[in-house]
Design a protein around this motif. Structure first.
Motif, PDB file in Angstrom:
ATOM      1  N   ASP A  38     -57.336 -18.382 -13.411  1.00 33.93           N
ATOM      2  CA  ASP A  38     -58.215 -18.869 -14.489  1.00 33.93           C
ATOM      3  C   ASP A  38     -58.968 -20.132 -14.060  1.00 33.93           C
ATOM      4  O   ASP A  38     -58.510 -20.858 -13.186  1.00 33.93           O
ATOM      5  CB  ASP A  38     -57.327 -19.191 -15.705  1.00 33.93           C
ATOM      6  N   ASP A  39     -60.087 -20.389 -14.701  1.00 30.49           N
ATOM      7  CA  ASP A  39     -60.887 -21.598 -14.463  1.00 30.49           C
ATOM      8  C   ASP A  39     -61.176 -21.777 -12.973  1.00 30.49           C
ATOM      9  O   ASP A  39     -61.126 -22.898 -12.454  1.00 30.49           O
ATOM     10  CB  ASP A  39     -60.153 -22.847 -14.993  1.00 30.49           C
ATOM     11  N   LYS A  93     -61.224 -15.434 -12.426  1.00 34.45           N
ATOM     12  CA  LYS A  93     -62.007 -15.765 -13.610  1.00 34.45           C
ATOM     13  C   LYS A  93     -62.870 -16.982 -13.310  1.00 34.45           C
ATOM     14  O   LYS A  93     -62.355 -18.088 -13.122  1.00 34.45           O
ATOM     15  CB  LYS A  93     -61.046 -16.054 -14.774  1.00 34.45           C
ATOM     16  N   GLU A 136     -66.145 -16.471 -17.677  1.00 39.51           N
ATOM     17  CA  GLU A 136     -65.868 -16.981 -19.028  1.00 39.51           C
ATOM     18  C   GLU A 136     -67.014 -17.876 -19.499  1.00 39.51           C
ATOM     19  O   GLU A 136     -67.788 -18.386 -18.700  1.00 39.51           O
ATOM     20  CB  GLU A 136     -64.535 -17.737 -19.066  1.00 39.51           C
TER      21      GLU A 136
HETATM   22 MG    MG Z   1     -60.370 -20.011 -18.569  1.00 33.85          MG
END
Ligand code: MG
Ligand code: C2E
Ligand code: MG
Ligand code: MG
Length: 283
Positions: free
Chosen positions: A180-181, A201, A237
């Motif tokens: 993530d991120d 992501k 995202e």
């Molecule tokens: Mg995220």
């Protein structure tokens, strides 16, 4: 004179520190109370496939509506829960709730292929995450391939050894793992190759500036190439504008998430969205 100042400063910090400690203790108790009384909530944000324009998954995002203080964002209370040890119970509740909900939607024929759940470093450190997930998959009947854990790049870098080991056992279960991120930490290619990941992501900061800022689009492009070369799926995202979606899709990112397609929403609203079978048209 100088001595006095020093003492006043000391008293000032003392008071501020004291206030902070009280505030944190208050929130700890309130979180525990919310957890014990089933007052936490999970929202779901759609993830769409750029190819079909359809909703292919959801990210489960925790919500805490405090009776006096209103909505307290996860960025405020998750760190507190991590510090006081409550994160394990919260994390287990999130996993259980999200898996049970996804399985109900699947059994209702609503066709959800992916449910993503955020997992914090403390849950990995406990060492029993694999057992917990195994048990939840058994009890809900959700196929392991449907569940995807989201771990931030920063968490991965801090806990490399534990996470490599834990991910190997999760991979055996068949669960997906997204980083993530991505792009905000400093992971190297060598590290990434050691991890049994399934998805990257792309962080919202690059997506937001993708059309205005050359650096952001260069980084986004580089992440997409990296994903392709490591055979990982890509999701972006924070997509708010059609042009951002078009850019990412054109570069070979497969999935998108953001306010453009839907905000995080209560389960009933997400279910209605799934049932409507809406298709997002490319522009
Ligand atoms: Mg995220
Ligand atoms: P995240 O996992 O990166 O989640 C994405 C965040 O971006 C969410 O914020 C979401 O509401 C927000 N977002 C989504 N699309 C857009 C958009 O188009 N524009 C903008 N401006 N924002 C968008 P949220 O729900 O406040 O969550 C913040 C963070 O808190 C999450 O970041 C995640 O790290 C953490 N978090 C949330 N739920 C959980 C949970 O159940 N467990 C754990 N451990 N962490 C959680
Ligand atoms: Mg996430
Ligand atoms: Mg983020």
């Amino acid at each position: 004179q100088a001595k006095d100042d020093g003492r006043n400063t000391y008293h000032f910090y003392d008071a501020v520190m004291h206030e902070r400690i009280l505030e944190r203790r208050f929130l700890e108790n309130e979180i525990r109370h919310a957890l014990d009384n089933d007052k936490l909530d999970l929202y779901y944000q759609p993830k769409i496939s750029f190819e079909s324009g359809r909703i292919v998954g959801a990210e489960a995002l925790i919500r805490w509506h405090h009776p006096d203080r209103g909505m307290i964002p996860p960025m405020e209370f998750i760190p507190i829960a991590e510090r006081c040890g409550l994160i394990s119970r919260i994390g287990e509740w999130v996993l259980e709730t999200a898996c049970a909900q996804a399985q109900r939607w699947r059994q209702a024929g609503l066709g959800l292929d992916n449910i993503a759940v955020n997992v914090s470093a403390a849950q990995f450190r406990n060492g029993d995450l694999g057992d917990i997930i195994d048990r939840i998959l058994q009890s809900t009947g959700l196929e392991p391939e449907i569940l995807e854990l989201e771990i931030t790049e920063t968490t991965v870098m801090q806990e490399m050894d534990i996470i490599v080991e834990m991910l190997a056992s999760l991979k055996k279960l068949g669960v997906g793992v997204a980083i993530d991120d991505f792009g905000t930490g400093y992971s190297s290619l060598a590290y990434l190759r050691r991890l049994p990941l399934t998805k990257i992501k792309i962080d919202r900061s690059f997506v937001t500036d993708i059309l205005e800022n050359q650096d952001a689009s260069v980084v986004a492009n580089a992440i997409i190439s990296l994903g392709h070369s490591l055979n990982l799926k890509l999701v972006a995202e924070g997509i708010e504008k059609p042009d951002q979606a078009a850019f990412l899709a054109e570069k070979g990112c497969q999935e998108g998430q953001g306010y453009l397609f839907g905000r995080p929403m209560p389960s009933e609203d997400f279910q209605a969205l799934l049932a409507a079978g809406q298709v997002y048209e490319k522009n």
